[in-house]
Design a protein around this motif. Structure first.
Motif, PDB file in Angstrom:
ATOM      1  N   HIS A   1     -16.537 -19.262   8.510  1.00 18.10           N
ATOM      2  CA  HIS A   1     -17.528 -19.034   9.577  1.00 18.10           C
ATOM      3  C   HIS A   1     -18.061 -20.547   9.689  1.00 18.10           C
TER       4      HIS A   1
ATOM      5  N   TRP B   1     -16.567 -15.498  19.564  1.00 19.20           N
ATOM      6  CA  TRP B   1     -17.277 -14.524  20.333  1.00 19.20           C
ATOM      7  C   TRP B   1     -16.751 -14.571  21.635  1.00 19.20           C
TER       8      TRP B   1
ATOM      9  N   PRO C   1     -14.013 -17.421  13.360  1.00 19.26           N
ATOM     10  CA  PRO C   1     -14.501 -16.342  14.530  1.00 19.26           C
ATOM     11  C   PRO C   1     -14.572 -16.952  15.704  1.00 19.26           C
TER      12      PRO C   1
ATOM     13  N   ILE D   1     -12.242 -15.471   6.298  1.00 19.57           N
ATOM     14  CA  ILE D   1     -12.623 -15.996   7.463  1.00 19.57           C
ATOM     15  C   ILE D   1     -13.726 -17.153   7.359  1.00 19.57           C
TER      16      ILE D   1
ATOM     17  N   LYS E   1     -11.531  -8.403  14.692  1.00 18.48           N
ATOM     18  CA  LYS E   1     -12.021  -8.925  13.192  1.00 18.48           C
ATOM     19  C   LYS E   1     -11.474  -7.993  12.395  1.00 18.48           C
TER      20      LYS E   1
ATOM     21  N   HIS F   1      -6.592 -14.612  19.955  1.00 18.73           N
ATOM     22  CA  HIS F   1      -7.277 -14.010  18.993  1.00 18.73           C
ATOM     23  C   HIS F   1      -6.840 -12.336  18.798  1.00 18.73           C
TER      24      HIS F   1
ATOM     25  N   GLU G   1     -16.809  -9.712  18.566  1.00 15.13           N
ATOM     26  CA  GLU G   1     -16.635 -10.857  17.780  1.00 15.13           C
ATOM     27  C   GLU G   1     -14.886 -10.755  17.366  1.00 15.13           C
ATOM     28  N   THR G   2     -14.270 -11.795  17.491  1.00 15.90           N
ATOM     29  CA  THR G   2     -12.837 -11.902  17.206  1.00 15.90           C
ATOM     30  C   THR G   2     -12.550 -12.801  16.177  1.00 15.90           C
ATOM     31  N   VAL G   3     -11.198 -13.115  15.979  1.00 17.43           N
ATOM     32  CA  VAL G   3     -10.853 -14.003  15.169  1.00 17.43           C
ATOM     33  C   VAL G   3      -9.741 -14.668  15.528  1.00 17.43           C
TER      34      VAL G   3
END
Length: 262
Positions: free
Chosen positions: A261, A133, A131, A259, A247, A244, A166-168
């Motif tokens: 973390h 942010w 992730p 994902i 999410k 990105h 929040e992205t990934v």
């Protein structure tokens, strides 16, 4: 290993197109799908990039540790937007990378200039499916959003009232520069693995050399295992960056449990 020419991308602005020397970027399928390119930028612009690398490395207030336990030092791309390195945080570059990577990207860009001193140790295999942010509302179609100190990029920690999303990580790029004269045996490659279990067996990996003005690019997935191969006999420099995806897009594709973390 099979290879085929990468798909052509849509038209891009003339000023941006003129930066590139070689538009035949190659798609490779092994050990996982990725794109490799040599002679990315024209010599004049590449020279500007290396000159800028020398400038920022001589600036002690800019260059520092990347992360605890990581062998590289460097500077965030967000801190070097007053020169040629700003190309990597441009919307044009973001959109090119997203198209080649085949993802619907958010306009958020994260990355750094990395420097590994001679003798840096072998890294640890990771897939980059992490992730990230970003502060503020989602960027518009002609904007990019970069990390800043109001929001912790890894955890999203922030003061009350600060807006964050929040992205990934969706597409990873490693651009190699400032490594003149690299030759086989000099170390500092990027190791690509078919599976994380292969990490301890060098004969089973693909080693991407840090040749000047070259890059590797791949969509981030649960199986894009890679690491810094270490054992470099000279300085090794690169730009490491990501665009990105939302999410929920990552969760739909792979499931939230995939994902990783921090």
């Amino acid at each position: 290993m099979t290879a085929e020419p990468a798909l052509a991308t849509p038209a891009i602005p003339q000023w941006f197109a003129e930066l590139f020397a070689h538009r035949r970027w190659v798609r490779r399928t092994q050990p996982f799908p990725h794109v490799y390119a040599r002679d990315v930028f024209v010599p004049e612009f590449y020279q500007r990039l290396t000159d800028e690398l020398d400038r920022v490395r001589d600036h002690p207030a800019l260059f520092g540790s990347i992360a605890e336990g990581y062998s590289a030092d460097g500077v965030r791309l967000a801190e070097v937007r007053d020169g040629p390195l700003a190309v990597f945080t441009s919307r044009e570059w973001h959109d090119l990378i997203a198209r080649v990577g085949g993802v619907d990207a958010t306009g958020d860009v994260e990355g750094s200039v990395h420097h590994h001193s001679p003798g840096s140790p072998f890294g640890w295999p990771h897939n980059d499916l992490n992730p990230a942010w970003f502060p503020g509302a989602a960027p518009g179609a002609d904007e990019v959003r970069l990390p800043d100190d109001t929001v912790d990029t890894k955890t999203g920690d922030r003061a009350p009232g600060v807006v964050a999303r929040e992205t990934v990580r969706a597409v990873a790029v490693l651009f190699y520069f400032g490594n003149p004269g690299w030759a086989p045996g000099d170390g500092g490659e990027t190791a690509l693995y078919d599976h994380v279990a292969d990490a301890g067996a060098l004969p089973s990996v693909t080693l991407v050399p840090p040749l000047d003005n070259s890059l590797i690019l791949f969509e981030v997935t649960p199986r894009t295992w890679h690491t810094f191969a270490g054992n470099n006999v000279r300085d090794r420099n690169s730009v490491v960056m990501w665009v990105h995806r939302a999410k929920d897009d990552a969760e739909r594709r792979w499931g939230g449990e995939q994902i990783v973390h921090w």
